[in-house]
Design a protein around this motif. Structure first.
Motif, PDB file in Angstrom:
ATOM      1  N   ARG A   1      33.044  59.379  10.961  1.00 16.21           N
ATOM      2  CA  ARG A   1      32.797  60.383  11.983  1.00 16.21           C
ATOM      3  C   ARG A   1      31.527  60.079  12.775  1.00 16.21           C
ATOM      4  O   ARG A   1      31.397  60.435  13.932  1.00 16.21           O
ATOM      5  CB  ARG A   1      32.668  61.757  11.349  1.00 16.21           C
ATOM      6  CG  ARG A   1      32.836  62.901  12.319  1.00 16.21           C
ATOM      7  CD  ARG A   1      32.642  64.208  11.599  1.00 16.21           C
ATOM      8  NE  ARG A   1      31.300  64.307  11.060  1.00 16.21           N
ATOM      9  CZ  ARG A   1      30.260  64.735  11.765  1.00 16.21           C
ATOM     10  NH1 ARG A   1      30.409  65.104  12.999  1.00 16.21           N
ATOM     11  NH2 ARG A   1      29.070  64.796  11.219  1.00 16.21           N
TER      12      ARG A   1
ATOM     13  N   ARG B   1      30.087  55.867  16.057  1.00 20.36           N
ATOM     14  CA  ARG B   1      30.611  55.792  17.423  1.00 20.36           C
ATOM     15  C   ARG B   1      29.518  55.268  18.339  1.00 20.36           C
ATOM     16  O   ARG B   1      28.346  55.237  17.990  1.00 20.36           O
ATOM     17  CB  ARG B   1      31.126  57.143  17.904  1.00 20.36           C
ATOM     18  CG  ARG B   1      30.435  58.318  17.260  1.00 20.36           C
ATOM     19  CD  ARG B   1      30.952  59.597  17.823  1.00 20.36           C
ATOM     20  NE  ARG B   1      29.982  60.637  17.539  1.00 20.36           N
ATOM     21  CZ  ARG B   1      29.992  61.834  18.065  1.00 20.36           C
ATOM     22  NH1 ARG B   1      30.887  62.146  18.945  1.00 20.36           N
ATOM     23  NH2 ARG B   1      29.086  62.716  17.744  1.00 20.36           N
TER      24      ARG B   1
ATOM     25  N   LEU C   1      37.147  61.160   7.164  1.00 21.35           N
ATOM     26  CA  LEU C   1      36.251  61.003   8.316  1.00 21.35           C
ATOM     27  C   LEU C   1      34.812  61.236   7.909  1.00 21.35           C
ATOM     28  O   LEU C   1      33.882  60.744   8.530  1.00 21.35           O
ATOM     29  CB  LEU C   1      36.616  62.021   9.399  1.00 21.35           C
ATOM     30  CG  LEU C   1      37.696  61.634  10.380  1.00 21.35           C
ATOM     31  CD1 LEU C   1      37.952  62.771  11.339  1.00 21.35           C
ATOM     32  CD2 LEU C   1      37.291  60.388  11.164  1.00 21.35           C
TER      33      LEU C   1
ATOM     34  N   VAL D   1      21.680  64.518  12.363  1.00 26.07           N
ATOM     35  CA  VAL D   1      22.916  64.185  13.048  1.00 26.07           C
ATOM     36  C   VAL D   1      23.034  62.688  13.304  1.00 26.07           C
ATOM     37  O   VAL D   1      24.119  62.143  13.428  1.00 26.07           O
ATOM     38  CB  VAL D   1      23.044  65.000  14.350  1.00 26.07           C
ATOM     39  CG1 VAL D   1      22.031  64.539  15.367  1.00 26.07           C
ATOM     40  CG2 VAL D   1      24.451  64.932  14.920  1.00 26.07           C
ATOM     41  N   PHE D   2      21.903  61.994  13.326  1.00 28.05           N
ATOM     42  CA  PHE D   2      21.954  60.544  13.525  1.00 28.05           C
ATOM     43  C   PHE D   2      21.951  59.805  12.197  1.00 28.05           C
ATOM     44  O   PHE D   2      21.717  58.617  12.142  1.00 28.05           O
ATOM     45  CB  PHE D   2      20.775  60.096  14.385  1.00 28.05           C
ATOM     46  CG  PHE D   2      20.749  60.782  15.714  1.00 28.05           C
ATOM     47  CD1 PHE D   2      21.757  60.561  16.637  1.00 28.05           C
ATOM     48  CD2 PHE D   2      19.743  61.679  16.028  1.00 28.05           C
ATOM     49  CE1 PHE D   2      21.750  61.211  17.860  1.00 28.05           C
ATOM     50  CE2 PHE D   2      19.736  62.330  17.248  1.00 28.05           C
ATOM     51  CZ  PHE D   2      20.743  62.096  18.163  1.00 28.05           C
TER      52      PHE D   2
END
Lengths: 604, 420
Positions: free
Chosen positions: A80, A83, A113, A209-210
């Motif tokens: 997930r 990207r 994911l 989030v990173f």
């Protein structure tokens, strides 16, 4: 008019309140009823990082390192988060093409994911160096350190066994293992798995989030520390093992050497073998397939799993039992006319002087003598019939470790075969078989099957004059001096010590003046027994068992060279060299050594 | 006059002011938690959003005080002038405006970015109040309706030109005001039905809906007298509704932008693209849902603190409330808002002047619209439209505008006894 419009305040208030109530109901659903958001949040933030403990190391009896661990790295991915990165650059770094990349990502995505999956296994230290610098460019990718087994010397592959990824079936049964974990699959890696693996640790960290580390979760309250696996101290003598493998070059067969007093296995050679480093890491399944297809069966552990007729070495067993049963004594003599004849039955023998007494019968390995001995054992007058005589013989034979697998620390031992009365009853009918039916057992042929380990144990038992300790490969677990309790127990043989002394004298004569005289060594008093096992597949197997020195023996050995003919020609000199190597540390008779090493018997 | 001045603070509605202060301070706390940064852990650190928000709050209070000092007649007298100024600023922003995340709706005033559309809400509210409170104005007149819709429509068009759909949509809130002032209730009902039909048309195949509508028409037909007039009007109604469903479907597939389409699809659950358009809403729901009953505690929220939720200090500030204060905190916040809205309605109704009343309804309606869409968006009940949560969201312009809007009304109310 104004009055009527006044009332609209309530309609509007009601709209406000209904909106508020809908929100509250929705929040009730999101925050209290539906727990999935709670788990999703943890999935977002928490990363369970397994701390893999280093697997225990393995040392030889001299404290030299046999097996250690080498760091490798698994490239992990959380799909997930993976990207917006340069796919081709990543492909280039780990050396795969774009198609492979896409297929792998597809599979991983299908699995989960959110959970981390292994993207590329066992990246070498060197490749990791390049990757590490650029890892920041690939969000969702991180590296998990793992270890691989590394073998200092390319020896004892079968004994060590190998480590591989755990199978899904084991994961189901044993919750300790997760897919992708390593587990010992064979050898001592398997039998000592629980000691070697240690205890996995787990660290829970929070990430943003990173996917950047934001520190441990609740100050590490739920973290556990990995505990390193216990070290194993093998009884193997690395030099002797290596020398044994050298001697067995280009031969099929095995060498098993045991320290008689303790049952500790000094060398466990099976030939042909392979370099244990071949079955490590990414190349394992590739190499395994090659080895599995090899017609010489290098994966087959002959020392433990091959079953041979023991041939003349079994005469020692007959002699011991005959003496114990009183049907045989030192002065017993039997004539030999190139063998034993009774009616249509003839068991051949080689040319030797005669008649022979017991000591000479062992030294000369007279077949006729042992046909007579075996007959008298079956005919024992204190027993009602030959069947009872056979049963008693079998019981004593089995007490010497034959006919069943040792309860040892090496997996997949086989039992060999000493037929029960019922076995012959089934073939010939009850009371329809007698000595002459099974006469070939007299000379260690026929139905009897033994393993090289059992034969070495026989040598050790005789060396000990009446007992053996279960042959085993690991002396101590964890601490070097902490000898394993269960292998200290002595198995006593119900045969008196003086009979063993008699047989020892016979074995001494084998080397001094008997069948193994040719390669006799002056420096060490060796007791041995040759054997030549007939086999339907080709030339006889050359067998030799021995121990040395005669008094206070330090090494007992069995050597089997397949399709090599007489025991004296190949097996005996190899046994002598092994004994010399172990006791004297160096070989004086370089010519014999060279001949043995260079002898190529694979073409037979 | 002197006596009046003194009475202002006595006459202002402290309940409303109290709720205002509670919301503003709670908002500040949550902005602090949402963008918490260990290197700058002081809530007063002016380099961080929470430090800036403190400045905006102080300025807002100053603005509130200034408004309370102002003679309330000014608002009535200058209503159209302020409206004109606002329209001018909306024009100006089209030319000198600064573009922030796709909308050209900001004017850079040297360090402070002013968003004219925020202030246009006040101007429109004043203008409508002034217009509808004029003598001889009746909602029933077509002329009144046209002029009123024109007053609202002009700024909406200008804001749409800035590409700020969210702010433009806020002006639909004035329908509530118009309803209170006499617009037929059918407008609300029809409006509601249209929205339901609109959503249905997107969720279900259009032919199924049209077939269903035909079935209703047939049942209806069996119930009515079979005279020509009724049959024609029933048929006409059916064709109209079916035509609407059909055109919604057509517009959705052929007219709307891709990203609008995605947002609507995500909202009605047709698309579960958690990485694309659905990401924000999904993360927002996760943050709120993970708060459970009592929340994770102040500064303990992981989803917002570690940036899983985008825009967590502005449009998605409710996530922080949901995550850190849980169901209890969320419900209390919602309750506070609803109490505020109803309080404003009650105050509006007690006004003797129609101007004040209409203005009050405008305040409540605009606040309500923001509340409805903003929180609805974070819990997946409304499409993602970027408008702030009043008093709570980070941002100077919006806080100033909401404060000014509210305090003008408080000022009017404080003066209610002096009027007439």
């Amino acid at each position: 008019m104004q009055k009527a419009l006044n009332k609209r305040k309530y309609v509007i208030s009601m709209i406000f309140i209904i909106a508020g109530v809908i929100f509250v109901l929705r929040l009730f659903w999101l925050q209290i009823v539906d727990r999935s958001y709670y788990f999703s949040a943890n999935n977002n933030v928490l990363r369970h990082i397994t701390q893999y403990p280093a697997r225990g190391l393995i040392y030889d009896r001299g404290g030299e390192l046999l097996v250690y661990n080498e760091a490798t790295y698994d490239l992990m991915v959380i799909p997930r988060q993976a990207r917006n990165f340069d796919t081709l650059e990543l492909c280039g770094l780990i050396g795969i093409d774009y198609e492979t990349f896409r297929e792998r990502m597809k599979k991983i995505r299908e699995y989960s994911l959110y959970r981390p999956s292994v993207f590329e296994k066992q990246i070498s230290k060197e490749a990791y160096g390049f990757l590490e610098e650029k890892l920041y460019k690939f969000p969702g990718f991180y590296v998990q350190p793992r270890t691989l087994r590394k073998y200092v010397r390319p020896i004892a592959a079968h004994t060590m066994g190998y480590v591989g990824e755990v199978s899904p079936r084991i994961c189901e049964v044993n919750p300790y293992y997760k897919p992708g974990d390593y587990i010992g699959i064979s050898g001592i890696e398997k039998s000592y798995e629980e000691a070697l693996r240690g205890i996995k640790g787990s660290r829970i960290i929070m990430v943003d989030v990173f996917n950047r580390d934001q520190g441990s979760f609740q100050d590490g309250k739920y973290d556990t520390i990995a505990v390193m696996g216990k070290n194993l101290y093998a009884s193997l003598d690395m030099k002797l093992q290596e020398y044994g493998e050298l001697l067995m070059t280009n031969k099929r067969g095995s060498v098993v050497a045991i320290e008689p007093e303790s049952g500790e296995i000094l060398a466990l050679v099976t030939s042909p073998g392979y370099d244990p480093n071949l079955l490590v890491g990414r190349v394992r399944s590739y190499n395994y397939n090659i080895l599995a297809k090899d017609s010489l069966k290098p994966l087959f552990n002959r020392a433990l799993q091959a079953q041979y007729p023991p041939g003349s070495t079994f005469k020692l067993v007959h002699a011991l039992i005959g003496l114990e049963e009183g049907v045989l004594n030192l002065q017993t003599r039997y004539g030999c006319a190139m063998g034993y004849s009774s009616g249509p039955i003839h068991v051949g023998c080689h040319a030797h002087a005669g008649p022979l007494d017991l000591i000479q019968s062992i030294a000369q390995s007279c077949n006729a003598y042992y046909c007579n001995v075996f007959r008298t054992i079956l005919d024992n007058r204190s027993l009602p019939n030959q069947a009872a005589g056979y049963a008693k013989w079998r019981e004593m034979t089995c007490s010497l470790g034959f006919g069943s697998a040792f309860d040892s620390d090496i997996p997949n031992l086989v039992s060999g075969f000493i037929p029960k009365n019922e076995y012959f009853d089934n073939i010939y009918g009850k009371n329809r078989w007698r000595f002459l039916t099974i006469v070939s057992l007299s000379i260690g042929q026929g139905e009897i099957l033994t393993t090289p380990l059992q034969l070495a144990n026989l040598a050790a038992t005789i060396a000990n004059r009446g007992y053996y300790c279960t042959p085993h490969i690991i002396r101590a677990v964890g601490k070097q001096d902490d000898r394993q309790e269960k292998f200290q127990q002595k198995h006593s043989i119900p045969i008196s010590r003086r009979h063993f002394e008699t047989v020892v004298e016979g074995m001494y004569q084998v080397v001094e003046a008997g069948t193994a005289h040719y390669y006799k060594m002056d420096s060490i008093p060796i007791c041995g027994k040759t054997g030549t096992a007939q086999n339907p597949h080709g030339k006889d197997h050359s067998i030799f068992i021995a121990f040395a020195p005669k008094d206070n023996p330090k090494i007992a050995i069995s050597v089997i060279v397949e399709n090599a003919g007489f025991g004296a020609t190949w097996a005996a000199p190899i046994a002598f060299l092994m004994i010399e190597k172990y006791l004297m540390k160096e070989i004086k008779r370089k010519d014999v050594e060279t001949r043995m090493i260079e002898g190529n018997l694979l073409s037979n | 006059m002197v006596r009046e001045e003194r009475n202002i603070f006595k006459n202002i509605d402290w309940i409303t002011v109290g709720i205002y202060l509670l919301l503003v301070l709670f908002g500040w706390m949550n902005i602090y938690a949402a963008v918490f940064n260990e290197q700058h852990d002081s809530i007063f650190d002016l380099s961080q959003r929470y430090g800036k928000q403190m400045i905006w709050i102080l300025v807002s209070i100053l603005l509130a005080l200034i408004i309370l000092m102002t003679e309330p007649k000014v608002f009535n007298a200058f209503a159209f002038f302020i409206y004109g100024l606002s329209i001018l600023s909306l024009f100006l922003v089209l030319f000198i405006g600064k573009e922030v995340s796709g909308s050209k709706s900001w004017i850079d005033l040297g360090g402070f970015d002013l968003q004219p559309s925020e202030f246009a809400k006040i101007a429109v509210n004043l203008a409508i109040a002034r217009h509808l409170s004029s003598l001889n104005i009746r909602m029933e007149d077509l002329r009144t309706r046209i002029t009123t819709f024109f007053l609202i429509g002009l700024p909406v068009i200008l804001i749409l030109l800035q590409d700020d759909t969210g702010s433009a949509l806020v002006f639909t809130a004035f329908i509530i005001v118009l309803y209170r002032e006499g617009l037929s209730g059918n407008v609300l009902i029809i409006g509601g039905l249209v929205i339901i039909l609109f959503i249905l048309a997107l969720m279900v195949d259009k032919w199924i809906i049209i077939a269903f509508l035909a079935l209703i028409a047939l049942i209806w037909f069996s119930q009515i007298r079979k005279n020509r007039r009724d049959i024609v009007s029933l048929l006409g109604l059916f064709l109209l509704v079916a035509g609407f469903v059909y055109s919604v479907d057509f517009a959705f597939h052929h007219v709307l932008d891709v990203h609008h389409k995605e947002r609507i699809n995500v909202l009605i659950g047709k698309e579960v693209d958690l990485k694309g358009a659905g990401y924000n809403v999904n993360q927002s729901k996760i943050a709120i849902g993970s708060g459970r009953i009592i929340g994770k505690g102040f500064l303990q929220g992981t989803q917002t603190k570690y940036n899983f939720v985008p825009e967590q200090s502005t449009d998605f500030i409710f996530c922080t409330i949901g995550e850190e204060w849980g169901f209890i905190g969320s419900v209390l916040t919602i309750a506070l808002f609803i109490i505020l809205f109803i309080r404003i309605l009650n105050i509006a109704e007690r006004q003797r002047s129609a101007f004040s009343r209409i203005y009050g309804y405008g305040v409540a309606s605009v606040f309500f619209f923001h509340f409805l869409v903003n929180i609805g968006m974070t819990i997946g009940l409304a499409p993602v439209i970027g408008i702030p949560l009043p008093f709570i969201s980070y941002g100077g312009s919006s806080l100033f505008a909401f404060t000014i809007m509210l305090f003008i009304f408080i000022r009017m109310d404080a003066n209610r006894l002096q009027l007439l």
